[in-house]
Design an enzyme around this catalytic site. Structure first.
Site, PDB file in Angstrom:
ATOM      1  N   LYS A  47       1.252  63.738  41.212  1.00 45.47           N
ATOM      2  CA  LYS A  47       0.656  63.519  42.533  1.00 45.47           C
ATOM      3  C   LYS A  47       1.121  62.178  43.098  1.00 45.47           C
ATOM      4  CE  LYS A  47      -3.457  61.667  40.285  1.00 45.47           C
ATOM      5  NZ  LYS A  47      -4.925  61.726  40.152  1.00 45.47           N
ATOM      6  N   ARG A 139     -17.623  62.482  40.412  1.00 44.21           N
ATOM      7  CA  ARG A 139     -16.627  62.447  41.454  1.00 44.21           C
ATOM      8  C   ARG A 139     -16.463  63.899  41.903  1.00 44.21           C
ATOM      9  NH1 ARG A 139     -10.755  59.775  40.352  1.00 44.21           N
ATOM     10  NH2 ARG A 139     -10.543  61.743  39.268  1.00 44.21           N
ATOM     11  N   TYR A 255       4.884  30.898  55.082  1.00 46.62           N
ATOM     12  CA  TYR A 255       3.720  30.870  55.971  1.00 46.62           C
ATOM     13  C   TYR A 255       2.585  30.048  55.382  1.00 46.62           C
ATOM     14  CZ  TYR A 255       5.386  34.650  59.044  1.00 46.62           C
ATOM     15  OH  TYR A 255       6.078  35.405  59.951  1.00 46.62           O
ATOM     16  N   MET A 303       5.697  40.030  55.144  1.00 49.54           N
ATOM     17  CA  MET A 303       5.834  41.483  55.290  1.00 49.54           C
ATOM     18  C   MET A 303       7.176  41.995  54.773  1.00 49.54           C
ATOM     19  SD  MET A 303       5.610  43.848  58.701  1.00 49.54           S
ATOM     20  CE  MET A 303       3.902  43.385  59.039  1.00 49.54           C
TER      21      MET A 303
END
Length: 355
Positions: A47, A139, A255, A303
């Site tokens: 998955k 769950r 930054y 990023m």
């Protein structure tokens, strides 16, 4: 791969960082879980796009090695795997949600039914299915009382599943409580097979293996080994140097000016950032490896870019490739994120290279 290795062909997104996937290591890990599970069949959770590493090539390597049970979460993940050979079974762990029925009926995969409503909707099809019963995780799954109520009567159940809550804590009494509860309900629900153990559950011992095991994170090199030997690492990250620059003592980097150079540094700015799933929390904690020499991340990861102190690797040039240290256990400890998060969070911008 180090900066001195020959780079992979530039037809593979030359400006992108590369996610290397060692399928031989993947298969070696699967075989170890299969041996540990003894007589139980050994499936594989593929998955979340094969835990972020590419579900189709991951599944193909495992099927070629002998795996005959693949598990995904959603129906669209079945299509992503592509056609499977005869005898390979794909199960969808979230069952059949509203709107899924037409796709489920047209698919060769089977649902793992997880609610009473799903059971009622599927029962009228007369088709085989799996069922998840909840034994303490609270769950997904049919309650034990529901499973004993006659709700499942008339279903053609191939595999009865449950899922352990505390398998990564072997001493937890919850493991034995769930094993006993599952054994009790499995004795009264007719099914061809029973499945309880995930990667860590396999290591709990034969009492948890039943007929089918479902390793996940362990296949990809994470979590505990089922035997005395460490799991083989599967995923690696290589990134390219965009710019080399000299930073004087006392200058800040990145930054927020969170890092100040204590002395003169040679730094590499590489094409890797949190948009690629390289965690911002590895700022000042991550590192690259150049011919085995650690080169620390300095300043805040942004990023698209990460800055690395390569003062200890003076022969690097702009355009060279760096190998990031992506040891799962170490990266998880340093970043405060789980090994699962690290793998499944790897972004779509990598050129994924399966070897």
């Amino acid at each position: 791969m180090t900066s001195c290795d020959a780079p992979l062909p530039d037809t593979l997104a030359p400006d992108a960082s590369r996610l290397t996937v060692d399928t031989a290591a993947l298969v070696a890990n699967w075989r170890r879980f299969a041996r540990a599970g003894a007589a139980a069949a050994c499936g594989a959770a593929v998955k979340a796009d094969g835990y972020g590493l590419g579900a189709r090539p991951i599944a193909a390597a495992l099927v070629a090695a002998g795996c005959r049970d693949l598990l995904v979460a959603h129906w669209h993940e079945v299509a992503a795997l592509g056609p499977q050979p005869d005898g390979v079974r794909v199960a969808v762990l979230h069952g059949v949600m509203p709107g899924d029925m037409a796709r489920a009926l047209a698919s060769p995969a089977v649902p793992v039914l997880v609610t009473a409503g799903q059971v009622q909707a599927w029962k009228v099809t007369g088709r085989p299915c799996d069922v998840m019963v909840d034994t303490g995780l609270n769950r997904l799954g049919i309650d034990i009382a529901e499973a004993r109520s006659g709700l499942l009567d008339g279903l053609a159940i191939d595999t009865l599943h449950s899922h352990l809550a505390c398998s990564e804590t072997p001493a937890s009494p919850a493991n034995e409580a769930q094993r006993a509860a599952f054994a009790d309900i499995a004795a009264v629900v007719p099914a061809r097979r029973r499945a309880l153990a995930n990667s860590a559950g396999i290591g709990l011992g034969p009492g948890w293996h039943f007929d089918l095991t479902r390793p996940g994170i362990g296949l990809y090199g994470g979590g505990a080994s089922p035997d005395a030997h460490p799991l083989a690492p599967v995923a690696g990250i290589a990134t390219r140097i965009i710019q080399l620059r000299d930073v004087p003592a006392g200058a800040s980097i990145g930054y927020g000016a969170t890092y100040t150079a204590a002395g003169p540094l040679r730094v590499a700015v590489v094409a890797l950032g949190y948009a690629d799933g390289y965690p911002r929390s590895l700022s000042d904690r991550g590192r690259a490896l150049v011919d085995g020499v650690p080169c620390p991340v300095v300043g805040r990861i942004s990023m698209d870019l990460t800055i690395i102190d390569v003062s200890a690797a003076p022969d690097l040039a702009e355009g060279d490739w760096l190998t990031m240290d992506f040891d799962l256990a170490g990266s998880a400890a340093a970043s405060g994120r789980s090994e699962y998060e690290l793998l499944t969070g790897l972004g779509a911008r990598y050129a994924r290279v399966h070897t």
